[in-house]
Design an enzyme around this catalytic site. Structure first.
Site, PDB file in Angstrom:
ATOM      1  CD  GLU A  34      82.943 -20.407  77.477  1.00 21.45           C
ATOM      2  OE1 GLU A  34      82.726 -21.636  77.676  1.00 21.45           O
ATOM      3  OE2 GLU A  34      83.670 -19.884  77.909  1.00 21.45           O
ATOM      4  CD  GLU A  77      86.952 -24.452  79.130  1.00 18.62           C
ATOM      5  OE1 GLU A  77      87.214 -23.218  79.516  1.00 18.62           O
ATOM      6  OE2 GLU A  77      85.651 -24.369  78.700  1.00 18.62           O
TER       7      GLU A  77
END
Length: 179
Positions: free
Chosen positions: A47, A146
């Site tokens: 990520e 998120e």
């Protein structure tokens, strides 16, 4: 699927001075990790995290950098975890980035920019458009939320019910016609 962290540039160190060494170490570690994960039939996810707001010292910052590293590592069980919040902050151009990096994507995460709240909160991103783009690209994976909800979890997922209803779906994403 498991997020494999890239690490942080050491405090007081010039990023450009250690970039080569950090990349070499990261690639070696990813190859080792990918081999371990393959024994368990698991996918490792890289990520990119923006270094403008979230973590100025995080090593992996853009999908371009992640794609280059994934190519150098050369393991099929390593994929890109594309967090649209970070991607928008670092590069914008989300449609093109989703199209370009789609073959590498193993997971998507979402949050509105700049507040990092629910997708229907005020901000830069048009999530109905993004969800339709993901659908047109054939994305069948999960979309992780998120973000910092403004209320409790149920309230924080209220946008999803509204989105489903706008698409003619009922709670849970099932077609009204199927019921």
């Amino acid at each position: 699927r498991i997020h494999v962290m890239a690490g942080r540039v050491p405090l007081g160190t010039d990023r450009s001075a250690v970039a080569g060494e950090m990349e070499t170490t990261f690639i070696e570690n990813l190859r080792y990790t990918a081999d371990l994960l393959s024994q368990e039939d698991m996918i490792g996810l890289l990520e990119p995290i923006n270094n403008r707001i979230t973590d100025p010292r995080y090593y992996l910052n853009t999908p371009q950098q992640a794609a280059a590293i994934l190519e150098k590592v050369g393991r099929p069980n390593l994929k890109l975890q594309l967090d649209l919040f970070h991607c928008q902050i670092m590069d914008g151009n989300l449609s093109r980035n989703l199209e370009t990096y789609f073959p590498l994507i193993g997971h998507i995460q979402i949050a509105q920019v700049p507040g990092r709240h629910e997708p229907d909160s005020p901000g830069e991103l048009n999530f109905p458009y993004i969800f339709e783009l993901l659908e047109s690209l054939g994305y069948t994976g999960y979309v992780g939320c998120e973000y910092a909800p403004k209320g409790d979890t149920v309230e924080g997922l209220g946008w999803l019910r509204s989105y489903w209803e706008s698409r003619g779906l009922q709670h849970g994403g099932t077609s009204k016609a199927a019921k």
